[in-house]
Design an enzyme around this catalytic site. Structure first.
Site, PDB file in Angstrom:
ATOM      1  N   CYS A  11       0.825  -1.210   0.000  1.00 15.78           N
ATOM      2  CA  CYS A  11       0.000   0.000   0.000  1.00 15.78           C
ATOM      3  C   CYS A  11       0.864   1.267   0.000  1.00 15.78           C
ATOM      4  CB  CYS A  11      -0.910  -0.007   1.215  1.00 15.78           C
ATOM      5  SG  CYS A  11       0.001   0.189   2.763  1.00 15.78           S
ATOM      6  N   ALA A  32       3.128   1.702   2.937  1.00 11.79           N
ATOM      7  CA  ALA A  32       4.331   0.862   2.818  1.00 11.79           C
ATOM      8  C   ALA A  32       5.384   1.570   1.979  1.00 11.79           C
ATOM      9  CB  ALA A  32       3.984  -0.494   2.201  1.00 11.79           C
ATOM     10  N   ARG A  43      12.203  -5.079   6.549  1.00 10.13           N
ATOM     11  CA  ARG A  43      12.789  -4.836   5.229  1.00 10.13           C
ATOM     12  C   ARG A  43      14.303  -5.007   5.222  1.00 10.13           C
ATOM     13  NH1 ARG A  43      13.312   0.566   2.610  1.00 10.13           N
ATOM     14  NH2 ARG A  43      13.471   0.316   0.367  1.00 10.13           N
ATOM     15  N   HIS A  95       5.889   6.390  -2.506  1.00 14.78           N
ATOM     16  CA  HIS A  95       7.216   6.888  -2.890  1.00 14.78           C
ATOM     17  C   HIS A  95       7.105   8.368  -3.261  1.00 14.78           C
ATOM     18  CE1 HIS A  95       7.930   2.545  -4.542  1.00 14.78           C
ATOM     19  NE2 HIS A  95       8.170   2.602  -3.249  1.00 14.78           N
TER      20      HIS A  95
END
Ligand code: CFN
Ligand code: HCA
Length: 531
Positions: A53, A56, A87, A186
């Protein structure tokens, strides 16, 4: 689409068939028209997708690795908890640094009462608490879905906290439902960093100063890349954002060149720095031995200094001396094997070069959230620099959405590249892959099973959601997100570590001991609804 591929999508109901077939391409370089793919569109509800999503992409990917900021997840506890340390973006304190909060997980843990009456008060209390306990210089707030639905004003809270505590507090409205994937996150993170951080520092930088953009230090990747760059004589001003810090990112505008490793997650920052400060950027790929060599040579050519060019060759030769015996030892166990790669937005392309170094061909590759240009690449239109003495040609890379970036290539290299198809190892996966290989966007659980049966790859690299599905069918899977528990895989030493891990994985006796049920037992197929 060829018959054997059609059989996979033929089983879908008509509307799903129509949708999915647009996301799958059988590479055919002889096709009359350029091959296109549908990407960056909403997943069909109910399909078991591998995507993540917006939160994230913002908190997990771009913002999260910044070590000198406390990132508070404003939302119910699950979002913060499940994005905590999974991660493998590593960080450590360097000389002169004091703050590294990456081992912690901070969340407002919103409850029913907060959802009904508003969560701003709780967010303020959380900020006060972290200030009292940790005394951070920077705080970042990332919202998750319910916060957007109830309308908490996190920007107002951030402004209040800056006044109250005299520290930097940034707010990111990255509610999970925004956009169609991580990719939206992003973009939100890139905008926030450019608006509030880049440009606020004034540390003097040297002639060969660079930023390493889109590199997140998974398993220590950026440490290995920085090691090589520093050996050659480059100054790494900032890394965005692996082992990164606000203290360094604020000076990013003062570097002389931006290197872009993961284009998908950071192209916005590269573009905005170019527009605002005039810094050129160069697409690099430090995954794979040959890719590393080419990227280092491109960098040296950009700065166009004979001393730097010679030093680059010297370091390349020394690094190769060290790693090639290891790679040559493991390569015979890998050569001739086939790979399938399904990863977020750039690694399914970058790792093809590392597999090539091992003599392995990629028969299927796909992305969770890439955009069309990542698959299709784009026209490269050359124009000669005005400087008549220049040995370089600048090329303008046009994308479907009219954005552009610049690459500087030697005249000789440009001429060779023009003749070869794999011009864009940085963009345009379809062009890079061999005829008859499969390119697939937003693969789902059912399609993974079907492609395993159809293509029988020796390895299927993906993430945690796919790994055990693949293992259960008797095929080796290496996580290309977290690298399982190992790495780094970038740079020269990373390539040697990868060769070892892949060779050991491929030759493990366990794969012959696994027999998936469908190979031995008749499968019951039926329907719950009477027709
Ligand atoms: S480290 Fe990167 S390289 S940032 Fe991106 S597109 Fe993700 S977290 Mo997972 S491994 Fe993956 Fe890429 Fe760029 Fe990582 S392929 S999905 S959002 N990604
Ligand atoms: C993310 C992060 C992720 C997930 C990895 C995986 C990562 O997309 O939210 O599915 O194994 O690299 O940690 O991509």
């Amino acid at each position: 689409m060829k018959d054997h591929l059609s059989r996979i999508v033929d089983k879908y109901p008509a509307n799903i068939f129509k949708n999915r077939k647009e996301h799958i391409v059988l590479v055919d370089h002889d096709s009359e028209n350029p091959q296109t793919i549908t990407a960056n569109t909403r997943t069909i509800p109910g399909i078991i997708t591998s995507r993540g999503c917006c939160y994230a992409g913002c908190k997990g990917v771009v913002i999260g690795p910044i070590k000198d900021a406390i990132t508070i997840t404003h939302g119910p506890i699950g979002c913060g908890y499940y994005s905590w340390a999974t991660r493998r973006n590593k960080a450590r304190l360097e000389e002169g640094e004091t703050d590294n909060y990456l081992n912690y997980c901070f969340s407002t843990d919103l409850q029913e009462g907060d959802i009904v009456f508003g969560g701003e008060k709780k967010l303020k209390r959380a900020i006060k608490e972290v200030v009292e306990i940790f005394h951070p210089q920077n705080i970042m707030i990332c919202s998750t879905c319910p916060v957007g639905l109830i309308g908490d004003d996190i920007n107002a809270v951030a402004a209040w906290a800056e006044q109250e505590f005299h520290i930097k507090v940034l707010a990111f409205s990255c509610e999970g439902y925004k956009g169609v994937t991580q990719s939206a996150g992003h973009h939100i993170a890139n905008n926030g960093l450019i608006k509030n951080v880049v440009g606020t520092g004034n540390t003097v930088t040297g002639k060969y100063s660079v930023n390493l953009l889109g590199e997140y230090n998974i398993g220590g990747d950026s440490w290995e890349i920085e090691r090589v760059l520093t050996r050659i004589g480059y100054e790494v001003v900032s890394v965005m954002t692996g082992n990164g810090s606000i203290a360094k990112i604020k000076n990013a505008h003062l570097a002389n060149l931006n290197l872009v490793q993961c284009y998908r997650s950071i192209n916005y920052i590269a573009e905005m720095i170019q527009t605002k400060y005039g810094t050129d950027w160069l697409k690099v790929n430090f995954i794979g031995v040959q890719s590393c060599i080419e990227s280092l040579r491109d960098m040296a050519r950009y700065f166009d200094d004979p001393v730097l060019i010679a030093r680059t060759e010297e370091v390349i030769a020394e690094e190769l001396d060290e790693i090639m015996p290891v790679i040559n030892h493991y390569q015979p166990l890998c050569v001739g094997k086939t790979a399938a790669l399904f990863v977020g937005g750039s690694r399914a392309l970058h790792y093809q070069y590392l597999f090539q170094d091992l003599g392995m061909e990629t028969v299927l590759a796909g992305f969770e959230f890439a955009h069309r240009d990542d698959y299709e690449g784009s026209e490269v239109i050359p124009f000669i620099k005005e400087d008549a003495d220049s040995k370089n040609i600048e090329t303008l890379h046009l994308e479907p959405d009219e954005k552009h970036y610049r690459l500087v290539l030697s005249r000789e290299k440009y001429e060779t590249l023009k003749k070869q198809i794999p011009l864009n190892y940085f963009g345009g996966m379809i062009k890079v892959m061999k005829n008859n290989s499969v390119v697939i966007d937003d693969i789902n659980h059912y399609e993974i099973d079907e492609f395993l049966k159809l293509l029988k790859p020796d390895i299927f690299c993906a993430g945690i959601k796919e790994k055990y599905q693949i293992h259960k069918s008797g095929v080796f899977s290496k996580q290309l997100h977290s690298y399982d528990y190992t790495g780094p895989y970038a740079g020269f030493k990373g390539a040697a570590a990868f060769a070892r891990d892949i060779a050991l994985g491929l030759t493990a006796p366990v794969w012959n001991m696994i027999r998936p049920p469908w190979k031995t037992e008749p499968m019951l197929e039926g329907s719950l609804i009477k027709e």
